[in-house]
Motif scaffolding. Structure first.
Motif, PDB file in Angstrom:
ATOM      1  N   HIS A  93      44.872  42.592  43.036  1.00 39.53           N
ATOM      2  CA  HIS A  93      43.905  41.685  42.768  1.00 39.53           C
ATOM      3  C   HIS A  93      44.524  40.637  41.955  1.00 39.53           C
ATOM      4  CE1 HIS A  93      40.430  44.567  43.139  1.00 39.53           C
ATOM      5  NE2 HIS A  93      41.352  45.584  42.432  1.00 39.53           N
ATOM      6  N   GLU A 116      38.510  41.860  37.477  1.00 39.69           N
ATOM      7  CA  GLU A 116      39.236  42.452  38.418  1.00 39.69           C
ATOM      8  C   GLU A 116      38.663  41.718  39.851  1.00 39.69           C
ATOM      9  OE1 GLU A 116      39.671  46.992  40.464  1.00 39.69           O
ATOM     10  OE2 GLU A 116      38.708  46.600  38.552  1.00 39.69           O
ATOM     11  N   LYS A 117      37.628  41.557  39.814  1.00 47.19           N
ATOM     12  CA  LYS A 117      36.884  40.903  40.887  1.00 47.19           C
ATOM     13  C   LYS A 117      35.925  39.444  40.505  1.00 47.19           C
ATOM     14  CE  LYS A 117      36.829  45.132  43.371  1.00 47.19           C
ATOM     15  NZ  LYS A 117      35.907  46.101  43.822  1.00 47.19           N
TER      16      LYS A 117
END
Length: 115
Positions: A30, A103-104
């Protein structure tokens, strides 16, 4: 008395995998973001805060998160990273209000100041 808070944001790149019962995922990476807010005291400065946050990021950047002792035996999640960064800032002499880890694009986890 006036209280000043300061928020800084940093990015880092790390891989991780999940291998504990109930949560298994193969190794993947990530582009993480950490956003930390601290209460500045009379002696703490923006420079000190930036140095402490950058030190934490440097430990993780371009690494496999599962290899870090702080995460041993645990799945490295955004929630745990937020807690780790929060504790790192406390240990560095700061009073964190909130640490968020992205994280995203659509997934953030936060660790908040204890009441």
């Amino acid at each position: 008395m006036t209280h000043i808070t300061l928020t800084l944001q940093r990015s880092f790149v790390s891989d991780h995998f999940h291998d504990l019962p109930g949560f298994v995922e193969p190794r993947h990476g990530h582009n993480w973001t950490v956003e930390a807010e601290v209460m500045l005291g009379d002696t703490a400065s923006e420079f000190d805060f930036a140095r402490a946050l950058d030190a934490w990021v440097a430990v993780l950047d371009y690494t496999l998160l599962n290899d870090h002792a702080w995460l041993k035996g645990r799945n490295p999640t955004a929630e745990l990273l937020a807690q780790w960064a929060f504790e790192h800032l406390e240990a560095s002499g700061f009073r964190p209000r909130r640490v968020r880890i992205r994280e995203k694009a659509n997934y953030w986890a936060a660790c908040l100041e204890r009441a």
